[in-house]
Design a protein around this motif. Structure first.
Motif, mmCIF file in Angstrom:
data_model
loop_
_atom_site.group_PDB
_atom_site.id
_atom_site.type_symbol
_atom_site.label_atom_id
_atom_site.label_comp_id
_atom_site.label_asym_id
_atom_site.label_seq_id
_atom_site.Cartn_x
_atom_site.Cartn_y
_atom_site.Cartn_z
ATOM 1 N N MET A 58 -58.803 59.226 14.296
ATOM 2 C CA MET A 58 -59.717 58.094 14.252
ATOM 3 C C MET A 58 -59.115 56.981 13.377
ATOM 4 N N ALA A 59 -59.240 55.776 13.846
ATOM 5 C CA ALA A 59 -58.679 54.628 13.118
ATOM 6 C C ALA A 59 -59.547 54.290 11.903
ATOM 7 N N LYS A 60 -58.906 53.724 10.895
ATOM 8 C CA LYS A 60 -59.644 53.284 9.708
ATOM 9 C C LYS A 60 -60.535 52.109 10.087
ATOM 10 N N GLU A 61 -61.694 52.031 9.466
ATOM 11 C CA GLU A 61 -62.611 50.927 9.738
ATOM 12 C C GLU A 61 -62.287 49.760 8.815
ATOM 13 N N ILE A 62 -62.055 48.592 9.412
ATOM 14 C CA ILE A 62 -61.668 47.399 8.662
ATOM 15 C C ILE A 62 -62.907 46.689 8.136
ATOM 16 N N SER A 63 -62.866 46.326 6.847
ATOM 17 C CA SER A 63 -64.006 45.577 6.295
ATOM 18 C C SER A 63 -63.708 44.085 6.213
ATOM 19 N N GLY A 64 -62.420 43.689 6.281
ATOM 20 C CA GLY A 64 -62.124 42.269 6.273
ATOM 21 C C GLY A 64 -60.655 41.958 6.093
ATOM 22 N N PHE A 65 -60.340 40.667 6.202
ATOM 23 C CA PHE A 65 -58.983 40.172 6.026
ATOM 24 C C PHE A 65 -58.979 39.125 4.922
ATOM 25 N N ILE A 66 -57.880 39.047 4.199
ATOM 26 C CA ILE A 66 -57.715 38.028 3.168
ATOM 27 C C ILE A 66 -56.349 37.381 3.415
ATOM 28 N N LYS A 67 -56.321 36.063 3.450
ATOM 29 C CA LYS A 67 -55.043 35.352 3.583
ATOM 30 C C LYS A 67 -54.802 34.576 2.295
ATOM 31 N N ARG A 81 -63.706 41.935 -2.704
ATOM 32 C CA ARG A 81 -63.634 42.945 -1.634
ATOM 33 C C ARG A 81 -63.518 44.356 -2.201
ATOM 34 N N GLY A 82 -63.389 44.478 -3.525
ATOM 35 C CA GLY A 82 -63.319 45.787 -4.156
ATOM 36 C C GLY A 82 -61.934 46.417 -4.116
ATOM 37 N N VAL A 83 -60.903 45.606 -3.886
ATOM 38 C CA VAL A 83 -59.538 46.117 -3.808
ATOM 39 C C VAL A 83 -58.985 46.284 -5.225
ATOM 40 N N ASN A 84 -58.158 47.310 -5.439
ATOM 41 C CA ASN A 84 -57.498 47.519 -6.725
ATOM 42 C C ASN A 84 -56.452 46.407 -6.903
ATOM 43 N N ILE A 85 -56.735 45.465 -7.781
ATOM 44 C CA ILE A 85 -55.917 44.261 -7.934
ATOM 45 C C ILE A 85 -54.513 44.596 -8.445
ATOM 46 N N MET A 86 -54.416 45.438 -9.451
ATOM 47 C CA MET A 86 -53.103 45.763 -10.023
ATOM 48 C C MET A 86 -52.234 46.526 -9.025
ATOM 49 N N PRO A 124 -46.685 33.514 2.209
ATOM 50 C CA PRO A 124 -47.994 33.810 2.789
ATOM 51 C C PRO A 124 -48.139 35.327 2.994
ATOM 52 N N VAL A 125 -49.314 35.842 2.719
ATOM 53 C CA VAL A 125 -49.561 37.271 2.894
ATOM 54 C C VAL A 125 -50.934 37.465 3.533
ATOM 55 N N GLU A 126 -51.005 38.382 4.502
ATOM 56 C CA GLU A 126 -52.267 38.744 5.163
ATOM 57 C C GLU A 126 -52.631 40.148 4.708
ATOM 58 N N ILE A 127 -53.770 40.268 4.050
ATOM 59 C CA ILE A 127 -54.197 41.558 3.525
ATOM 60 C C ILE A 127 -55.340 42.081 4.390
ATOM 61 N N THR A 128 -55.186 43.305 4.889
ATOM 62 C CA THR A 128 -56.243 43.957 5.658
ATOM 63 C C THR A 128 -56.944 44.924 4.719
ATOM 64 N N VAL A 129 -58.251 44.734 4.520
ATOM 65 C CA VAL A 129 -59.023 45.587 3.617
ATOM 66 C C VAL A 129 -59.870 46.540 4.463
ATOM 67 N N TYR A 130 -59.818 47.831 4.128
ATOM 68 C CA TYR A 130 -60.569 48.839 4.862
ATOM 69 C C TYR A 130 -61.853 49.202 4.127
ATOM 70 N N ASP A 176 -62.879 51.950 2.946
ATOM 71 C CA ASP A 176 -62.695 52.841 1.786
ATOM 72 C C ASP A 176 -61.954 52.147 0.630
ATOM 73 N N LYS A 177 -61.874 50.789 0.658
ATOM 74 C CA LYS A 177 -61.259 49.946 -0.381
ATOM 75 C C LYS A 177 -59.740 50.041 -0.417
ATOM 76 N N LYS A 178 -59.144 50.758 0.534
ATOM 77 C CA LYS A 178 -57.693 50.783 0.645
ATOM 78 C C LYS A 178 -57.274 49.486 1.352
ATOM 79 N N PHE A 179 -55.977 49.168 1.308
ATOM 80 C CA PHE A 179 -55.515 47.927 1.935
ATOM 81 C C PHE A 179 -54.096 48.076 2.466
ATOM 82 N N ASP A 180 -53.758 47.219 3.411
ATOM 83 C CA ASP A 180 -52.398 47.045 3.915
ATOM 84 C C ASP A 180 -52.120 45.562 3.833
ATOM 85 N N PHE A 181 -50.863 45.195 3.704
ATOM 86 C CA PHE A 181 -50.582 43.765 3.750
ATOM 87 C C PHE A 181 -49.307 43.486 4.514
ATOM 88 N N LYS A 182 -49.278 42.303 5.140
ATOM 89 C CA LYS A 182 -48.146 41.862 5.927
ATOM 90 C C LYS A 182 -47.622 40.573 5.294
#
Length: 141
Positions: A1-10, A31-36, A55-61, A63-69
């Motif tokens: 099952m895919a992670k559920e996305i809560s939002g994007f940050i640019k 968004r509740g992401v661990n900043i450090m 420029p960076v695109e952050i995908t926030v899930y 469960d407060k985890k994130f990926d970024f491009k």
């Protein structure tokens, strides 16, 4: 099952210089992401681009985890760097502040090719040339 996305940050952050100060801290904090954790990961990945705006695109899930491009720096940054300017013209189209060669445009287009909406290098050069003109920079043949 895919992670559920809560939002994007640019965001646009200088390479290797992410820190919890604004704009990074507030954007991630709401968004509740661990900043450090983000800052350390971003700084590690962008060491080679130190000082350049990245420029960076952050995908926030959920469960407060994130990926970024990470994307390449803006075309305007490369153009200013190529013609050694601090900024573009205050009146583009009326005042020409510098000129740029086709070869310089081609080099910039090659750098930005992955982030541009172009099928080949000729189309990418046209996009970069348009950006240069909108900054008040003449395109030499």
């Amino acid at each position: 099952m895919a992670k559920e996305i809560s939002g994007f940050i640019k965001l646009q952050i200088k390479g290797g210089q992410a820190n919890p100060a604004p704009p990074v801290g507030p954007a991630l904090g709401q968004r509740g992401v661990n900043i450090m954790e983000f800052c350390k990961a971003f700084n590690d990945k962008t060491k080679s681009m130190a000082g350049k705006p990245v420029p960076v695109e952050i995908t926030v899930y959920k469960d407060k985890k994130f990926d970024f491009k990470i994307k390449s720096p803006p075309a305007s940054f490369y153009i200013k760097e190529a013609v050694k300017l601090k900024g573009g013209s205050k009146e583009p189209g009326r005042n020409i502040v510098a000129s740029i060669s086709k070869q310089q445009l081609a080099n910039i287009a090659k750098e930005k090719m992955n982030d541009l909406n172009a099928h080949d290098i000729e189309e990418a050069i046209k996009i970069i040339a348009g950006s240069a003109r909108s900054m008040g920079i003449e395109v030499k043949e």
